[in-house]
Design a protein around this motif. Structure first.
Motif, PDB file in Angstrom:
ATOM      1  N   HIS A 133       0.853  -1.211  -0.096  1.00  0.00           N
ATOM      2  CA  HIS A 133      -0.064  -0.024   0.061  1.00  0.00           C
ATOM      3  C   HIS A 133       0.996   1.119  -0.079  1.00  0.00           C
ATOM      4  N   PRO A 134       1.214   1.552  -1.218  1.00  0.00           N
ATOM      5  CA  PRO A 134       2.358   2.997  -1.217  1.00  0.00           C
ATOM      6  C   PRO A 134       2.093   3.935  -0.618  1.00  0.00           C
ATOM      7  N   THR A 135       3.000   4.730   0.102  1.00  0.00           N
ATOM      8  CA  THR A 135       2.657   5.906   0.869  1.00  0.00           C
ATOM      9  C   THR A 135       2.724   7.003  -0.012  1.00  0.00           C
ATOM     10  N   PRO A 136       2.372   8.286   0.007  1.00  0.00           N
ATOM     11  CA  PRO A 136       2.661   9.539  -0.630  1.00  0.00           C
ATOM     12  C   PRO A 136       4.289   9.700  -1.056  1.00  0.00           C
ATOM     13  N   ALA A 192     -11.540   2.376  -0.987  1.00  0.00           N
ATOM     14  CA  ALA A 192     -11.141   3.555  -0.165  1.00  0.00           C
ATOM     15  C   ALA A 192      -9.525   3.728  -0.283  1.00  0.00           C
ATOM     16  N   GLN A 193      -9.023   2.396  -0.299  1.00  0.00           N
ATOM     17  CA  GLN A 193      -7.520   2.601  -0.323  1.00  0.00           C
ATOM     18  C   GLN A 193      -7.145   3.018  -1.842  1.00  0.00           C
ATOM     19  N   VAL A 194      -7.683   2.519  -2.599  1.00  0.00           N
ATOM     20  CA  VAL A 194      -7.436   2.733  -4.182  1.00  0.00           C
ATOM     21  C   VAL A 194      -7.593   4.254  -4.373  1.00  0.00           C
ATOM     22  N   ALA A 195      -8.817   4.891  -3.892  1.00  0.00           N
ATOM     23  CA  ALA A 195      -9.124   6.277  -4.041  1.00  0.00           C
ATOM     24  C   ALA A 195      -7.972   7.225  -3.261  1.00  0.00           C
ATOM     25  N   ALA A 196      -7.245   6.818  -2.218  1.00  0.00           N
ATOM     26  CA  ALA A 196      -6.534   7.267  -1.580  1.00  0.00           C
ATOM     27  C   ALA A 196      -5.234   7.246  -2.107  1.00  0.00           C
ATOM     28  N   SER A 248     -25.510   1.122   5.556  1.00  0.00           N
ATOM     29  CA  SER A 248     -26.138   1.074   4.300  1.00  0.00           C
ATOM     30  C   SER A 248     -25.563   2.214   3.286  1.00  0.00           C
ATOM     31  N   LEU A 249     -25.139   3.322   3.917  1.00  0.00           N
ATOM     32  CA  LEU A 249     -24.743   4.106   2.935  1.00  0.00           C
ATOM     33  C   LEU A 249     -23.120   4.120   2.669  1.00  0.00           C
ATOM     34  N   ASP A 250     -22.705   3.458   3.611  1.00  0.00           N
ATOM     35  CA  ASP A 250     -21.138   3.112   3.400  1.00  0.00           C
ATOM     36  C   ASP A 250     -21.188   1.957   2.217  1.00  0.00           C
ATOM     37  N   GLU A 251     -22.061   1.152   2.209  1.00  0.00           N
ATOM     38  CA  GLU A 251     -21.994   0.031   1.225  1.00  0.00           C
ATOM     39  C   GLU A 251     -22.356   0.504  -0.151  1.00  0.00           C
ATOM     40  N   ALA A 252     -23.338   1.649  -0.248  1.00  0.00           N
ATOM     41  CA  ALA A 252     -23.658   2.092  -1.326  1.00  0.00           C
ATOM     42  C   ALA A 252     -22.791   2.852  -1.874  1.00  0.00           C
ATOM     43  N   TYR A 253     -21.990   3.789  -0.948  1.00  0.00           N
ATOM     44  CA  TYR A 253     -20.889   4.710  -1.650  1.00  0.00           C
ATOM     45  C   TYR A 253     -19.816   3.999  -2.101  1.00  0.00           C
ATOM     46  N   ARG A 254     -19.452   2.774  -1.421  1.00  0.00           N
ATOM     47  CA  ARG A 254     -18.232   1.953  -2.017  1.00  0.00           C
ATOM     48  C   ARG A 254     -18.684   1.195  -3.420  1.00  0.00           C
ATOM     49  N   PHE A 255     -20.054   0.782  -3.536  1.00  0.00           N
ATOM     50  CA  PHE A 255     -20.460   0.110  -4.716  1.00  0.00           C
ATOM     51  C   PHE A 255     -20.404   1.202  -5.749  1.00  0.00           C
ATOM     52  N   LEU A 256     -20.718   2.438  -5.541  1.00  0.00           N
ATOM     53  CA  LEU A 256     -20.921   3.357  -6.625  1.00  0.00           C
ATOM     54  C   LEU A 256     -19.468   3.814  -7.026  1.00  0.00           C
ATOM     55  N   LEU A 273       0.132   4.358 -11.969  1.00  0.00           N
ATOM     56  CA  LEU A 273      -1.269   4.031 -12.120  1.00  0.00           C
ATOM     57  C   LEU A 273      -1.677   2.538 -12.280  1.00  0.00           C
ATOM     58  N   LEU A 274      -0.679   1.930 -13.301  1.00  0.00           N
ATOM     59  CA  LEU A 274      -0.860   0.392 -13.364  1.00  0.00           C
ATOM     60  C   LEU A 274      -0.653  -0.474 -12.208  1.00  0.00           C
ATOM     61  N   SER A 275       0.119  -0.058 -11.278  1.00  0.00           N
ATOM     62  CA  SER A 275       0.304  -0.826  -9.998  1.00  0.00           C
ATOM     63  C   SER A 275      -1.030  -0.669  -9.223  1.00  0.00           C
ATOM     64  N   ILE A 276      -1.690   0.609  -9.315  1.00  0.00           N
ATOM     65  CA  ILE A 276      -2.642   0.963  -8.373  1.00  0.00           C
ATOM     66  C   ILE A 276      -4.056  -0.056  -8.876  1.00  0.00           C
ATOM     67  N   ALA A 277      -4.256   0.032 -10.326  1.00  0.00           N
ATOM     68  CA  ALA A 277      -4.929  -0.550 -11.100  1.00  0.00           C
ATOM     69  C   ALA A 277      -5.051  -2.248 -10.784  1.00  0.00           C
ATOM     70  N   ALA A 278      -3.837  -2.592 -10.553  1.00  0.00           N
ATOM     71  CA  ALA A 278      -3.656  -4.175 -10.483  1.00  0.00           C
ATOM     72  C   ALA A 278      -3.959  -4.533  -9.030  1.00  0.00           C
ATOM     73  N   ARG A 279      -3.763  -3.560  -8.102  1.00  0.00           N
ATOM     74  CA  ARG A 279      -4.357  -3.724  -6.624  1.00  0.00           C
ATOM     75  C   ARG A 279      -5.774  -3.634  -6.688  1.00  0.00           C
ATOM     76  N   ASP A 280      -6.418  -2.859  -7.358  1.00  0.00           N
ATOM     77  CA  ASP A 280      -7.677  -2.866  -7.546  1.00  0.00           C
ATOM     78  C   ASP A 280      -8.557  -3.844  -8.219  1.00  0.00           C
ATOM     79  N   VAL A 281      -8.051  -4.375  -9.283  1.00  0.00           N
ATOM     80  CA  VAL A 281      -8.836  -5.149 -10.164  1.00  0.00           C
ATOM     81  C   VAL A 281      -8.605  -6.739  -9.101  1.00  0.00           C
ATOM     82  N   CYS A 282      -7.464  -6.937  -8.567  1.00  0.00           N
ATOM     83  CA  CYS A 282      -7.286  -8.220  -7.912  1.00  0.00           C
ATOM     84  C   CYS A 282      -7.754  -8.240  -6.543  1.00  0.00           C
TER      85      CYS A 282
END
Length: 1017
Positions: A122-125, A176-180, A419-427, A161-170
């Protein structure tokens, strides 16, 4: 099991289809590509491709990468032996054509996905900053500059971006971590772009300190894959440098930074940098000092700007300066909820966002549409700003972190928060997957079935990807909309209602703060009303607890929430134990299929005092709000039949008129409710009110006559007719209008005229008396002062007496008053003969003489001078003021008397009809008629709105700010995000309209300007 059969030409197309390929023939050809030699026989390859969101896209991307790779053998052997790489690489290729294009151009970047050590999982800034800085350093040839540096930055950015997308897809990083990580990468990219700008402008770099403040999703560490990056720039002069040159240098560096990110080079662009959230927006300076920022925010900033600052965070440049900026603006952000009109401003801004969406995109808009991301974000931010004043745990720029804190601290129910947390994550996940495909900025759910299939599979839907995705989207959209509507209000109920063990409740202080922020002037009183409505275990309280969250929102969206809530409590106290009232609220409440009775009730009760007063006198009329036809005014014939039948059955005149008045109460409420809810225009209101008045008079006249006969034991020996005058005769009554009438009678054959006159006077006086009982009813004043000789003359005359008077004694103003005469009750034949008798008076055979016109002008000028109340503002008095009702009506009546003998169309009792006929006949300029008509409509609307809001008549705008806001809302003015309904806007618009009308009056009515009364211009 081996899937590859070289002897039969590879895998069968049938098997490829079963594995999820949509173009099996093309997939078979690609598998034969020489670039895949050595791996196509691997039994795990097709299995891994089948697991991707789009196997066809993943296979195409793999072939292109293998063809371009210099180290193809290493790539293929690693792919075959390392499942983590296989899942990451094929997973990315299966969701993103854009990243597949990047790998085809830069095939060496596949190595980014080979391994993750613990530090970089989870790379840092700082990791992103080091990575981008390293890419921009070339020890052998020196750091790249110019366009070469921009290309290098773009390639390095997409590698990250490629490394972030890989963590996201897998699935190794949640949304939330991807967005951060995306936000952290954006900050590092801004820093790298600033370094490039400094290298290109070293003199400017030495003259200033520059901090970049992330705003919006970048500031909140919840960025999308493709989004404008919102920033604000803060600068400071270093020691020894004047502020002017320092700001100029910082401005050049900031502009260069923005170009470095947004410019299109051979490697494309990264994303636009948007600095429009700065003070004064795009019209303000790009860079300011901290002191300049603070001066603006303390003096000029609007509510939405503080809402935007909630997410402000230093992300690049001089972080120490950025921290000072964030620390300085924080106290302003967390006191923004104390500003006037705070909640209406935020709500108006949300409405504007929804209204701006093209109609065809509303149902597919994930971000801005109803039930989308903005609904959650706006609600969370609103609650943060209200309660973050006193609770520092809520002060987070992240929507999910803030939502968690709101739930933990009891400001949002735990179930609703989850419920809102789940909806926000899905959207957000859905939004990420949509943007990943082409790396384009979009928030629309696609319409193409192939795109929907890829999206559905990327989210784990396999049996029916499109259907399951659409069902989940619709369900989420509905749930978000429902929770958005109740999120701000449900905890208020929890503050006064019984909670389950272990639940956290909103404290009374926090509940009062929320009520105050919503615009309630008396938070303590609102809490008492809420407790009375929602406490307890009764069926009634349970239904109220279900409805009140959204009803409180409807009340808050009105000009006087306190009055709306109080009226609702009063009506509920009066009707709460009746089974049909509870059923009406339950079955026709918010979001139900049965209708909108609860919403209609809230809107009507919060409109002002008139509607609640009427409803409290006739609570059963609330049933009209749940009937699809309930807000449609009834015809005069239907009302006449109802009233006459009831009067005929009544045992006494008092009971008969009480029944007639009860019908009037009900119908007045129907008309007011329909008007408030926008179902009636001005003309329809005037006709409906005039019909109700006519029917009431008709019933009262019969009741008085029947009562006289019963009391005296003698038959009534005269026929009576009631002639409507003024706005009543013109079917233009307002809510505050009296019933101007004349009484005419005619003895029946064989009855002495003196006796008949005595009977007629007794019946007319009894009718007027009965209409004023009981005193608590809405008043219906029967005004007969327009009769011959005024109040000094007899109340009732015979037709012959009227004729004799008009032929010998009548004055010009009486002829003018008769223009609006119309029979409304009593003997129809007698009424018709009265009209026939007065026709020569109101439509003079040869029109008006010059002397007549001068006399009418003098009368009008005298009325203006004498009857306008002392101290009244003539520019805002709707009746006698400049360009008001009297001005317009006198113009119409002058033209009618001048030309009515020759133009039959002018022989009408209605003002607007008269103006239209005059324009059609060419005796009034069409544009002048339009100006006069607009002024008459506006003045009528204002008078009606004032009566609805205040519950009592007035010819001018209310001085109370809240009442004036209520009038403005009824006139169609809404909050704009810059404040609630502005008093100046409402009044100035009225003055503008009536000023134009007065100019027409001066020209058309007075003729020469010097004949106009002093000061009229």
């Amino acid at each position: 099991m081996t899937t590859w059969d070289p002897g039969s030409g590879g895998v069968s197309t049938a098997r490829l289809v079963r594995l999820g390929f949509t173009d099996a023939a093309a997939a078979a050809r690609r598998l034969e590509d020489p670039a895949l030699a050595g791996i196509r026989e691997d039994p795990l390859l097709l299995e891994a491709l089948s697991a991707t969101a789009d196997p066809d896209l993943a296979l195409l991307g793999l072939v292109r990468l293998a063809e371009a790779a210099d180290d193809r053998a290493v790539l293929l052997s690693t792919l075959a032996s390392a499942k983590p790489l296989r899942d990451r690489l094929l997973g990315v290729l299966g969701v993103s054509a854009a990243l597949g294009d990047h790998l085809a151009r830069h095939p060496e970047d596949w190595r980014t996905l080979v391994t993750y050590d613990v530090q970089d999982a989870h790379p840092t800034p700082e990791y992103f900053r080091r990575t981008l800085a390293a890419a921009l350093e070339d020890r052998a040839h020196g750091a790249p500059t110019g366009e070469e540096a921009l290309d290098t930055l773009r390639v390095a950015y997409r590698r990250c971006l490629l490394s972030i997308a890989a963590r996201d897809v897998c699935g190794t990083a949640d949304v939330a971590q991807v967005a951060a990580e995306l936000a952290d990468l954006a900050g590092a990219t801004l820093d790298a772009a600033l370094d490039i700008s400094r290298r290109d402008h070293p003199a400017d770099a030495a003259q200033c300190r520059l901090a970049v403040i992330g705003m919006g999703k970048c500031g909140g560490r919840e960025l999308n894959y493709v989004s404008d990056v919102d920033v604000v720039f803060v600068a400071e002069a270093p020691p020894g440098v004047d502020e002017g040159p320092a700001l100029a240098a910082a401005g050049r560096l900031a502009a260069a930074l923005m170009r470095a990110c947004s410019a299109t080079t051979r490697e494309g662009s990264i994303w636009p940098v948007d600095a429009n959230l700065r003070p004064e927006g795009r019209n303000g300076p790009l860079v300011r000092t901290l002191a300049s920022h603070m001066a603006y925010y303390e003096r000029w900033a609007k509510t939405w700007e503080f809402q935007a600052l909630l997410k402000a965070r230093p992300v690049a440049g001089d972080l120490a300066l950025g921290k000072r900026y964030a620390d300085s603006i924080a106290p302003l952000v967390w006191t923004a909820a104390q500003r006037d009109n705070f909640v209406p401003d935020v709500q108006a801004m949300r409405r504007r966002v929804v209204d701006s969406i093209p109609h065809g995109e509303v149902e597919r808009e994930l971000k801005l549409g109803p039930g989308g991301l903005r609904d959650i974000e706006f609600a969370v931010q609103l609650l943060q700003l209200v309660h973050g004043r006193a609770d520092a745990s809520l002060r987070s720029g992240s929507t999910l972190h803030a939502l968690g804190a709101l739930s933990t601290e009891g400001y949002v129910g735990r179930a609703d928060g989850a419920s809102l947390d789940e909806a926000y994550r899905f959207l957000r996940l859905l939004e990420h997957r949509i943007q990943l495909f082409r790396l384009r900025r979009t928030h629309l759910l696609p319409t193409d079935p192939a795109d929907m299939r890829r999206l559905g599979r990327s989210l784990g839907y396999r049996s029916n990807p499109v259907g399951e995705l659409e069902a989940t989207w619709r369900r989420t959209q509905h749930e978000v909309r429902r929770l958005h509507e109740k999120l701000f209000y449900r905890p208020l109920l929890d503050a006064v209602a019984r909670l389950q063990p272990g639940e956290t409740r909103l404290t009374p202080t926090a509940a009062a703060q929320r009520f105050e922020a919503l615009g309630y002037a008396d938070p303590a009183g609102a809490l008492r009303h809420l407790e009375a409505l929602a406490s307890g275990v009764s069926r009634r309280a349970a239904i109220q607890r279900t409805l009140l969250p959204v009803m409180l929102g409807w009340f808050a969206d009105s000009a006087d929430p306190d009055a709306g809530l109080l009226a609702f409590r009063q009506v509920s106290d009066a009707l709460g134990n009746t089974h049909w009232y509870l059923r009406l609220l339950r079955d026709s409440g918010a979001g139900s299929a049965g209708g909108a009775a609860a919403e209609n009730m809230a809107r009507v009760l919060a409109s002002g005092r008139l509607a609640p007063d009427l409803l409290l006198r006739a609570p059963e009329a609330v049933a009209l709000l749940g009937d699809p036809d309930g807000l449609r005014p009834r015809s005069r014939a239907a009302l006449e039949a109802e009233v006459q039948a009831a009067v005929g059955r009544a045992p006494s005149a008092e009971v008969a008129v009480q029944i007639a008045r009860s019908v009037r109460r009900r119908e007045l409420f129907r008309i007011v409710a329909a008007d408030v809810l926008g179902h009636l225009d001005v003309d329809a209101v005037g006709r409906a009110l005039s019909d109700v008045t006519a029917v009431t008079l008709s019933g009262a006249l019969r009741a008085a006559a029947d009562g006289y006969a019963r009391d005296t034991g003698t038959a009534v020996g005269t026929r009576l007719a009631v002639i409507a005058m003024g706005r009543f005769g013109g079917h233009e009554q307002g809510y505050a209008s009296d019933a101007d009438v004349l009484f005419v009678h005619e003895p029946v054959e064989g009855v002495d005229e003196t006796a008949a006159a005595k009977q007629a006077h007794a019946i007319a006086n009894e009718m007027r008396r009965l209409l004023q009982l009981p005193a608590t009813d809405p008043p219906l004043v029967v005004d007969a002062d327009l009769r011959p000789e005024g109040r000094q003359g007899p109340l009732v005359r015979t037709l012959a007496s009227y004729r004799a008077y008009y032929e010998r004694w009548s004055k010009l103003w009486e002829s003018q008053a008769l223009l609006r005469a119309a029979p409304v009750a009593g003997d129809a034949d007698l009424g018709a003969r009265f009209l026939e008798m007065i026709a020569p008076l109101r439509w003079p055979e040869h029109g008006l003489t010059d002397a007549d016109v001068r006399e009418i002008r003098r009368m009008k000028a005298r009325i203006e001078a004498e009857r306008l109340p002392r101290g009244a503002d003539p520019t805002t008095n709707t009746k006698l003021g400049r360009g008001g009702l009297a001005d317009v009506e006198w113009v119409a009546q002058l033209l009618q008397m001048q030309h009515g003998h020759a133009i039959p169309e002018l022989r009408t009792t209605g003002t607007r009809d008269g103006l239209a006929a005059a324009a059609e006949a060419g005796v009034l300029d069409a544009q002048d008629a339009k100006v006069l008509d607009e002024a008459w409509l506006e003045a009528t609307r204002v008078r009606n709105a004032v009566m609805v809001v205040r519950g009592r008549p007035s010819d001018t705008f209310p001085s109370d700010v809240r009442e004036l806001a209520g009038v403005g809302r009824l006139l169609g003015y809404r909050g704009t995000g810059d404040g609630a309904v502005g008093a100046g806007t409402v009044i100035e618009d009225y003055r503008r309209i009536t000023r134009h009308a007065r100019a027409v009056v001066d020209r058309v009515f007075y003729g020469e300007v010097d004949e106009a009364p002093a000061g009229s211009r």
